[in-house]
Write a protein that holds these residues in place. Structure first.
Motif, PDB file in Angstrom:
ATOM      1  N   UNK A 163      65.044  86.364  36.304  1.00  0.00           N
ATOM      2  CA  UNK A 163      65.186  85.014  35.741  1.00  0.00           C
ATOM      3  C   UNK A 163      65.413  83.936  36.793  1.00  0.00           C
ATOM      4  N   UNK A 164      65.276  84.294  38.062  1.00  0.00           N
ATOM      5  CA  UNK A 164      65.492  83.290  39.108  1.00  0.00           C
ATOM      6  C   UNK A 164      64.531  82.109  38.933  1.00  0.00           C
ATOM      7  N   UNK A 204      65.108  79.943  35.656  1.00  0.00           N
ATOM      8  CA  UNK A 204      66.290  79.083  35.736  1.00  0.00           C
ATOM      9  C   UNK A 204      66.052  77.904  36.680  1.00  0.00           C
ATOM     10  N   UNK A 205      65.352  78.170  37.786  1.00  0.00           N
ATOM     11  CA  UNK A 205      65.069  77.076  38.721  1.00  0.00           C
ATOM     12  C   UNK A 205      64.152  76.051  38.057  1.00  0.00           C
ATOM     13  N   UNK A 242      63.822  75.520  34.849  1.00  0.00           N
ATOM     14  CA  UNK A 242      64.584  74.829  33.797  1.00  0.00           C
ATOM     15  C   UNK A 242      65.426  73.706  34.404  1.00  0.00           C
ATOM     16  N   UNK A 243      66.136  74.029  35.484  1.00  0.00           N
ATOM     17  CA  UNK A 243      67.010  73.015  36.097  1.00  0.00           C
ATOM     18  C   UNK A 243      66.200  71.866  36.699  1.00  0.00           C
ATOM     19  N   UNK A 244      65.070  72.202  37.304  1.00  0.00           N
ATOM     20  CA  UNK A 244      64.291  71.150  37.969  1.00  0.00           C
ATOM     21  C   UNK A 244      63.640  70.220  36.939  1.00  0.00           C
ATOM     22  N   UNK A 272      66.878  76.579  27.609  1.00  0.00           N
ATOM     23  CA  UNK A 272      66.522  77.855  28.238  1.00  0.00           C
ATOM     24  C   UNK A 272      66.977  78.984  27.326  1.00  0.00           C
ATOM     25  N   UNK A 313      67.285  82.258  27.877  1.00  0.00           N
ATOM     26  CA  UNK A 313      67.864  83.493  28.396  1.00  0.00           C
ATOM     27  C   UNK A 313      66.817  84.597  28.370  1.00  0.00           C
ATOM     28  N   UNK A 353      68.813  77.604  43.841  1.00  0.00           N
ATOM     29  CA  UNK A 353      68.291  76.246  43.640  1.00  0.00           C
ATOM     30  C   UNK A 353      68.237  75.493  44.966  1.00  0.00           C
ATOM     31  N   UNK A 384      73.670  88.480  26.820  1.00  0.00           N
ATOM     32  CA  UNK A 384      73.602  87.954  28.189  1.00  0.00           C
ATOM     33  C   UNK A 384      74.883  87.188  28.522  1.00  0.00           C
ATOM     34  N   UNK A 419      72.215  80.209  30.841  1.00  0.00           N
ATOM     35  CA  UNK A 419      72.111  78.992  31.642  1.00  0.00           C
ATOM     36  C   UNK A 419      72.213  77.747  30.771  1.00  0.00           C
TER      37      UNK A 419
END
Lengths: 134, 547
Positions: free
Chosen positions: A19-20, A23-24, A26-28, A38, A40, B440, B543, B547
């Protein structure tokens, strides 16, 4: 042009736990001004479809690295179609071989972002596609 | 006149030079946030307290003569499509000179679903080999005598089921259990943090882990009962310092759990093993491996009072960094992986997997898997790095970095201990957040070209190289499903039901679950059936900290 905020669902279909990237992204996209949900990991196609509809998203970003993309994306796209939600923009990323990318695009995936794609490129693509639709 | 000290040299020589010969960057911090100096000398390291290889605290290596005696085990991780195809790949790798096996299971097997489960659709045979019943396992190891190889199995929440199958298979091959050797990953904590193939909540999961420790200590003494893994946390974004800190925090949690379950520390600690990544920063990685050995020796001797020197030894497997592989200019990955493999050997690894050039695109083809093995053989036979122990020991830089990584990782471990240990920190999402923040930052550094990835954000080429990739034959999935159907119809279903009932009872009380598990797989109960039985008793974990 519009000021309405683009709503994006970043989803991890299947059993894959990598999920790296998701998640990146999603945040960006959040940093790029979008509203991002997101899911999960370990989401079934049904879970993704119902979240997308309940949350009334404009875009679904599917991330998968396990190799199950053809089967799972087919189920998601068919399911959205059954709910008359073909309007939702679908983009994808992960470990997806070139020849599968063409097939995914024919199925209705607007773009497949492979390893090394910058998050700015993804945000730009979504914004442009969204503006073009209006 | 030559300078008499580093401070004089900085003042009189370096500073005037930098004014006219500008430095490439304003900041030479490495990715763990350690400031890298222009040059290192005696005053920057305490190499006088280093000690010797094969002795506490093992900074320089676990064996006194290291690779002069025996080189590391070359163990390429493989598994795909079906038991038949994976068996053929193992034989190919063994024939090519590989010295140990490493089994990749597909995601349904790893998450406790049979190949015919609805959640397995699209996943069977994709990320590894599908194993639902003992019949699949028999085919996977066909014509591979289990006393002639050691086998590492990357399996966690279903580790006891797959180990039970391996034991059942050894019995069928008439091999005494004290002759089989290998490893199960069995590291559930890092699954919650980074890898994602957990099934049950932490408490019953930890009980499965310690049951396996105890069973192996009594029955298969040469088995490594866990491979406590920093690899996946680092791949998810952690720094080198975080990799060590989170790995050893998890390790401390397992040791506590085993001691609390009534085991003596020296009865199980010698069979604990570790798994680290070899990333791209050569000297940081070498120093990390050296720091890891010293840290573990101190934790086990001083914190847990282990008396047996084997309990102090941080034995580890290393794999090069999948996350550094690029889809662009894939042949560059051969070079990256070779340098990463070099750091693992200079760091004194016990076994090694070198990634293949095509793995940003798919599983490796036989040709690229062979090339990875050849990379290891070149490191072993041509470079000369195996002829002396810890060849970089005493390097001012390496010793300084080793000390700094150790000290920073220890600070982190203290912080985690103050949060209630690895599990307490996990409940607060601590490690997950730290790893994501690091990931990040790395992404931002790449996008701002602060960090160069050759072929991706610099030195791009217009021509896109197309290389052949490994495809999974869909017929293999059909064969697997057909075999599973046949197994389920031909086995003694009354006996299977009885075994699963016994398992359910054992899971509800405190008796060791392994003997019952072995009985169940011998009667062809499947991975999915056994996992479902345990799901009903233990429940399922959601989980941590989405996030």
């Amino acid at each position: 042009m519009t000021d309405r905020i683009i709503r994006v669902l970043v989803a991890k279909p299947g059993l894959d736990g990598h999920d790296r990237g998701a998640k990146i992204v999603a945040r960006s996209l959040r940093d790029a001004g979008m509203e991002v949900i997101y899911t999960g990991i370990r989401q079934t196609p049904e879970m993704i479809i119902s979240t997308a509809i309940d949350e009334d998203v404009d875009v679904i970003g599917l991330s998968i690295l396990s190799g199950a993309h053809l089967e799972l994306f087919t189920q998601i796209i068919d399911g959205l179609s059954r709910h008359n939600r073909d309007d939702i923009l679908i983009v994808a990323g992960g470990i997806i071989p070139e020849e599968d990318r063409l097939q995914l695009k024919e199925m209705g995936v607007s773009n497949v972002f492979g390893p090394g794609t910058s998050t700015q490129e993804i945000a730009l693509f979504i914004k442009q596609a969204f503006n073009d639709q209006l | 006149m030559e300078s008499k000290s580093k401070s004089n040299w900085i003042k009189n020589v370096l500073k005037p030079t930098i004014k006219r010969r500008l430095e490439r960057k304003s900041n030479f911090d490495n990715h763990s946030g350690i400031k890298i100096d222009t040059v290192y000398d005696h005053d920057d390291s305490n190499s006088s307290t280093l000690g010797y290889p094969g002795e506490y605290p093992y900074t320089r290596g676990l064996q006194p003569n290291m690779y002069r005696g025996k080189v590391w085990t070359m163990r390429q991780y493989a598994g795909f499509a079906s038991a038949e195809e994976s068996n053929a790949r193992y034989k190919f790798l063994l024939d090519s000179g590989q010295s140990g096996l490493s089994v990749a299971f597909d995601l349904p097997t790893q998450t406790g679903y049979d190949s015919d489960h609805p959640l397995a659709i699209g996943e069977v045979g994709r990320a590894g080999v599908p194993i639902s019943s003992l019949v699949d396992m028999e085919i996977l190891f066909k014509e591979i005598p289990l006393n002639k190889v050691t086998t590492s199995m990357t399996i966690n929440s279903t580790a006891s089921v797959l180990l039970a199958m391996y034991i059942a298979l050894a019995k069928k091959q008439n091999i005494p259990l004290n002759q089989i050797g290998g490893t199960v990953q069995n590291d559930i904590l890092k699954e919650y943090i980074a890898r994602g193939t957990y099934i049950f909540p932490p408490i019953p999961s930890m009980r499965l882990v310690t049951d396996l420790f105890q069973y192996c200590a009594e029955n298969i003494p040469k088995w490594n009962t866990i491979s406590i893994s920093g690899y996946h946390m680092r791949e998810a974004g952690a720094t080198a310092v975080q990799e060590l800190a989170f790995t050893f925090s998890n390790a401390i949690e397992y040791v506590h759990a085993a001691i609390n379950s009534g085991l003596d520390v020296d009865s199980f600690a010698p069979r604990l093993s570790f798994f680290f990544v070899a990333q791209s920063d050569l000297f940081e990685e070498i120093s990390k491996f050296r720091a890891a050995r010293r840290m573990w020796a101190n934790i086990m001797r001083n914190q847990f009072g282990a008396k047996d020197p084997r309990s102090w030894m941080c034995r580890f497997h290393t794999q090069t960094a999948g996350v550094t592989l690029t889809a662009q200019q894939p042949d560059n990955n051969i070079i990256r992986s070779a340098f990463q493999g070099l750091s693992a050997v200079l760091g004194g690894t016990q076994s090694l997997h070198v990634n293949s050039r095509d793995e940003a695109l798919s599983l490796p083809t036989p040709e690229s898997a062979e090339l990875s093995l050849r990379t290891q053989q070149i490191l072993s036979h041509e470079t000369g790095i195996t002829d002396t122990v810890d060849p970089l020991g005493g390097s001012f830089y390496i010793e300084n970095l080793t000390d700094q990584i150790e000290s920073k990782a220890n600070d982190y471990i203290d912080q985690i201990q103050n949060m209630g240990g690895a599990l307490g920190a996990l409940q607060q999402g601590f490690q997950i957040k730290e790893i994501h923040d690091s990931a990040y930052k790395i992404q931002q550094d790449i996008e701002s070209n602060e960090r160069i990835v050759v072929g991706v954000n610099a030195f791009q080429t217009k021509d896109q190289t197309v290389i052949p990739i490994q495809r999974i034959d869909p017929n293999q999935t059909r064969i697997q499903l057909e075999r599973l159907r046949k197994v389920k119809s031909e086995r003694n279903s009354g006996e299977v039901t009885r075994c699963l009932e016994n398992l359910s009872v054992a899971a509800s009380n405190t008796e060791n679950i392994m003997p019952i598990m072995i009985k169940a797989v011998e009667n062809y109960a499947t991975v999915g059936e056994i996992s479902d039985t345990l799901r009903r008793v233990f429940g399922e974990q959601k989980e941590f900290s989405p996030f």
